[in-house]
Design an enzyme around this catalytic site. Structure first.
Site, PDB file in Angstrom:
ATOM      1  N   SER A   1       0.872  -1.101   0.097  1.00 31.11           N
ATOM      2  CA  SER A   1       0.001   0.026  -0.196  1.00 31.11           C
ATOM      3  C   SER A   1       0.855   1.080   0.223  1.00 31.11           C
ATOM      4  O   SER A   1       2.075   0.983   0.503  1.00 31.11           O
ATOM      5  CB  SER A   1      -0.933  -0.095   1.186  1.00 31.11           C
ATOM      6  N   ASP A   2       0.360   2.406  -0.460  1.00 36.91           N
ATOM      7  CA  ASP A   2       0.929   3.587  -0.265  1.00 36.91           C
ATOM      8  C   ASP A   2       0.800   3.921   1.350  1.00 36.91           C
ATOM      9  O   ASP A   2      -0.143   3.257   1.980  1.00 36.91           O
ATOM     10  CB  ASP A   2       0.280   4.737  -1.020  1.00 36.91           C
ATOM     11  N   HIS A   3       1.546   4.990   1.622  1.00 36.28           N
ATOM     12  CA  HIS A   3       1.644   5.457   3.111  1.00 36.28           C
ATOM     13  C   HIS A   3       0.317   5.498   3.782  1.00 36.28           C
ATOM     14  O   HIS A   3      -0.584   6.583   3.213  1.00 36.28           O
ATOM     15  CB  HIS A   3       2.426   6.507   3.321  1.00 36.28           C
ATOM     16  N   GLY A   4      -0.229   4.741   4.557  1.00 39.70           N
ATOM     17  CA  GLY A   4      -1.341   4.954   5.399  1.00 39.70           C
ATOM     18  C   GLY A   4      -2.665   4.779   4.539  1.00 39.70           C
ATOM     19  O   GLY A   4      -3.915   5.175   4.954  1.00 39.70           O
ATOM     20  N   ALA A   5      -2.498   4.217   3.397  1.00 33.91           N
ATOM     21  CA  ALA A   5      -3.661   4.124   2.393  1.00 33.91           C
ATOM     22  C   ALA A   5      -4.706   3.307   3.054  1.00 33.91           C
ATOM     23  O   ALA A   5      -6.046   3.583   2.749  1.00 33.91           O
ATOM     24  CB  ALA A   5      -3.323   3.582   0.835  1.00 33.91           C
TER      25      ALA A   5
END
Length: 763
Positions: A281-285
């Site tokens: 995932s991208d950051h905090g997605a």
């Protein structure tokens, strides 16, 4: 150093000690090894492998070490030295099963040696230069103990308001796909298990460059045909090139966030494309699924993400908090967890970490005394690649190249800015190690000429904008304001210009203006710099603009008033020298823009391969009741593929080996390229195809081949392209890739607008 000795024994015996009590897992057999390790893992240990934690960001180092020893973390990012990574790996090897972690970082256009930003690399149209940047980045990053890079960024970009335009490779699926393949192979090298290789995590999957309004993190709503035809090919190219990982985007796709999109991550990526690597995932997605409104709480967000096929959670809290409960409740099958863990373990196996967890970290005795030592940089390669990335947009009356015996006024807020040379996402690059334009021009002039320097203006005088750009860097602000008044600075610059033979103005954007979360509503050069340029123009001296920016800007004033315009993007560690090499003629510019320059923000999106229309505007004919804007000329100011040289090139009409292309056969297109000028130089011959009639509306033209050719003055060369039915395929209404019989037009030129044509028939 007990763990070092222990894993030395592993390499020798090819048996993992933690599995010795059961059936031995032989390291040379990946599938057997992974499956036997998986059988030994508890549910909590499996979940730990799915968590990617930011060092210092998501949790302090002390707690991270505890979590690693407990087997609760699968990988980390944002640590970029062997000294820092070694104790974390040692902590991971104190866990029950001694499973190593991997270390990742955003190595996008260089690691310690910074190369031009993505748009700059793409402007070279030279895959050797692109490969050089990627390979050196991998060598430097792996030498710092890194295993993975969140790159290449291959999002197609047709709205330059988007701040992340700077990271990508432009608007065209063919060119971006070629670069995607090249970068993946350069990062990953001959084998991912080699100590100097990085695993590529291609991003952002998918369609992130099409966010509505060019506003970061916004929605994407797109037809399946456009997805498959224009936006998905670069990701597919990276996957086909062997990318070991895919980073999932933050945006929604037709109402479904990418992070919870089963069609995207399972049906398309794994089932259709055959991807077998790890998704991240991208950051905090995953937490953001709550704000998207598709998950009521963190528990549901975790369930949606893992069910969709999102293996690793970056900056995780929700996988760690909820997956065990979800499995216990029967809402997430154990098979789903096992498959995700299988991909993570497989990635670590491919990286050679089970054979040697310290493969890239090495021994403490071999750590560099100074991680920022000059000897660790690759300056010559950076200079050579940067020179290839520069695009000459204007050169009236051959004002360039400059005479080294001239008196030159160098003005502008970017003329001596070290940090802005780096551009966005500059990894471990050190600003003080960059060469600014002022430094390079002074060195090039030596004692023969004279350089008169004046700042002339701030990047912007907008206080709110400066505060935004410095928000994350208050202790060490990137945008530093000169306290003098705008009038005082301009007066100083004008005084220097009046004493000079020629003016070089280094203007554009600070690097933070073309970055993640730096979307703009305007493409204008900031007002403070516009005022400076107008004052310089009034001196009557020849005016050369050196642009530094991460997106196409509105250059209508520059086209009409500057004598020369050189687009340099953000050109990296050796950018100053590269620009000076071109300004003084030590290198003949050969860059071609990978993205169209609109005349104004109102023309967006402006891209060369737009669909055909029933009422197209035709240059030179009345515009009424055609698709056009009536306030200004239509079409881009500078088209895709455009760039000048200090020499001239002629291109013959294309010649075809046959007028009919039969299926299963190939047709050759040949042209004669001649350097008709007085300087040696290079240019890019570009091949476009126009489908004259099809079952769906097709693009007006599509890039299908290019060759960068270097010729001596007066030299000519035959340039050949092969066309098969593969180059004629498109996705039809059923999303089948087909080449339909009919007439096609071949277009060959030195940019996308000025082309010569021939026709053939596909039967």
């Amino acid at each position: 150093m007990k763990t070092l000795c222990l894993f030395g024994l592993i390499a020798a015996s090819l048996v993992l000690p933690a599995l010795a009590a059961g059936e031995p897992a032989v390291l040379h057999d990946k599938s057997v090894f992974v499956e036997q390790l998986l059988k030994r893992m508890t549910l909590q240990e499996k979940i730990g492998q799915l968590r990617l934690i930011s060092i210092g960001g998501d949790m302090p180092k002390e707690r991270l070490a505890e979590e690693l020893t407990a087997g609760n973390v699968g990988g980390t990012f944002n640590s970029v030295t062997r000294h820092d990574n070694r104790p974390l790996q040692e902590a991971a090897l104190r866990s029950r099963l001694q499973i190593p972690i991997f270390f990742a970082y955003d190595v996008v256009h260089g690691h310690r040696t910074i190369f031009p930003i993505g748009l700059g690399l793409a402007s070279s149209w030279d895959m050797r230069a692109v490969a050089t940047a990627g390979r050196i980045a991998a060598i430097e990053a792996s030498a710092d103990g890194l295993d993975m890079t969140f790159a290449p960024m291959v999002d197609i970009t047709r709205d330059p308001r988007w701040g992340r335009t700077s990271e990508g490779f432009g608007e065209d699926p063919y060119l971006v796909s070629e670069i995607a393949r090249t970068m993946v192979k350069a990062y990953q090298g001959e084998s991912l298990g080699n100590a100097d290789s990085l695993m590529a995590s291609v991003k952002h999957f998918a369609l992130y460059g099409a966010v509505e309004g060019g506003r970061d993190y916004n929605v994407v709503d797109m037809s399946p045909q456009r997805m498959h035809q224009d936006y998905l090919p670069p990701y597919r190219a990276a996957v086909d090139a062997g990318a070991g990982s895919v980073m999932v985007a933050l945006n929604t796709i037709n109402g479904v966030p990418a992070s919870a999109n089963r069609w995207l991550l399972r049906d398309l990526l794994r089932d259709d494309w055959g991807f077998s690597g790890v998704t991240i995932s991208d950051h905090g997605a995953i937490t953001e699924l709550l704000r998207h409104g598709v998950a009521a709480d963190g528990r549901e967000a975790a369930r949606l993400a893992i069910a969709a096929g999102l293996d690793m959670s970056m900056a995780d809290s929700l996988y760690g908090e909820h997956l065990a409960e979800l499995v216990g409740a029967g809402e997430v099958p154990m098979q789903t967890i096992d498959q995700a863990v299988r991909e993570v373990l497989g990635a670590k196996y491919d990286l050679g970490l089970f054979h040697d967890p310290f493969r890239r970290i090495g021994q403490a005795s071999d750590d560099p005394h100074d991680v920022n030592a000059e000897s660790r940089l690759h300056r010559q390669a950076a200079r050579e690649v940067a020179r290839q990335s520069l695009v000459l947009l204007e050169n009236q009356n051959q004002v360039l190249p400059l005479d080294k015996s001239a008196r030159i006024a160098l003005v502008g807020p970017l003329a001596d800015s070290h940090i802005d040379m780096l551009g966005s996402w500059s990894a471990a690059g050190v600003a003080s190690q960059t060469v600014t334009l002022r430094q390079a021009m002074q060195q090039a002039l030596g004692t023969d000429g004279q350089l008169l320097h004046a700042r002339g203006a701030n990047i912007t005088n907008d206080k709110q904008m400066v505060e935004y750009l410095n928000f994350l860097n208050w202790d060490n602000p990137e945008v530093v304001q000169d306290p003098r008044s705008a009038e005082e600075m301009i007066a100083e610059a004008v005084a220097a210009a009046e004493r000079a033979d020629v003016i070089v103005a280094a203007v554009g954007e600070s690097r933070g203006m073309s970055h993640e979360s730096s979307s703009r509503t305007s493409l204008q050069i900031p007002a403070s710099q516009q005022a400076l340029l107008r004052a310089l123009k009034e001196t009557g001296k020849p005016l050369v603009l050196v642009l530094m920016n991460g997106r196409p800007l509105n250059l209508t004033w520059a086209q009409g008033n500057a004598d020369a315009v050189l687009e340099t993007w953000f050109s990296g560690t050796e950018g100053g020298h590269a620009i000076a090499d071109v300004l003084f003629g030590d290198f003949n510019p050969s860059g071609k823009s990978p993205i169209s320059f609109p005349r104004s923000v109102g023309q967006i999106p402006t891209y060369y391969n737009h669909p055909r229309l029933g009422r197209p505007f035709t240059e030179g004919k009345p515009g009424n009741y055609t698709s056009q804007y009536f306030e200004e000329p239509n079409g881009p100011l500078y088209p895709f593929g455009y760039g000048l040289s200090y020499t001239e090139f002629s291109l013959s009409p294309p010649r075809l080996s046959a007028e009919v292309l039969s299926r299963g056969q190939r047709l050759e297109v040949s042209v004669t390229l001649k350097n008709t000028g007085e300087r040696d130089g290079a240019t890019v011959v570009q091949l476009y195809i126009h489908d004259e009639a099809a079952s769906l509306v097709r693009s007006v033209k599509e890039l299908k081949g290019f060759r960068k050719v270097w010729l001596k003055a007066g030299e000519e060369q035959q340039v050949r392209f092969d066309i098969s039915e593969d180059e004629l395929k498109f996705f039809d209404a059923q999303l089948e890739q087909v080449a339909e019989a009919g007439m096609f037009e071949v277009q060959v030129g030195l940019d996308s607008r000025s082309v010569q044509t021939q026709r053939f028939e596909l039967r």
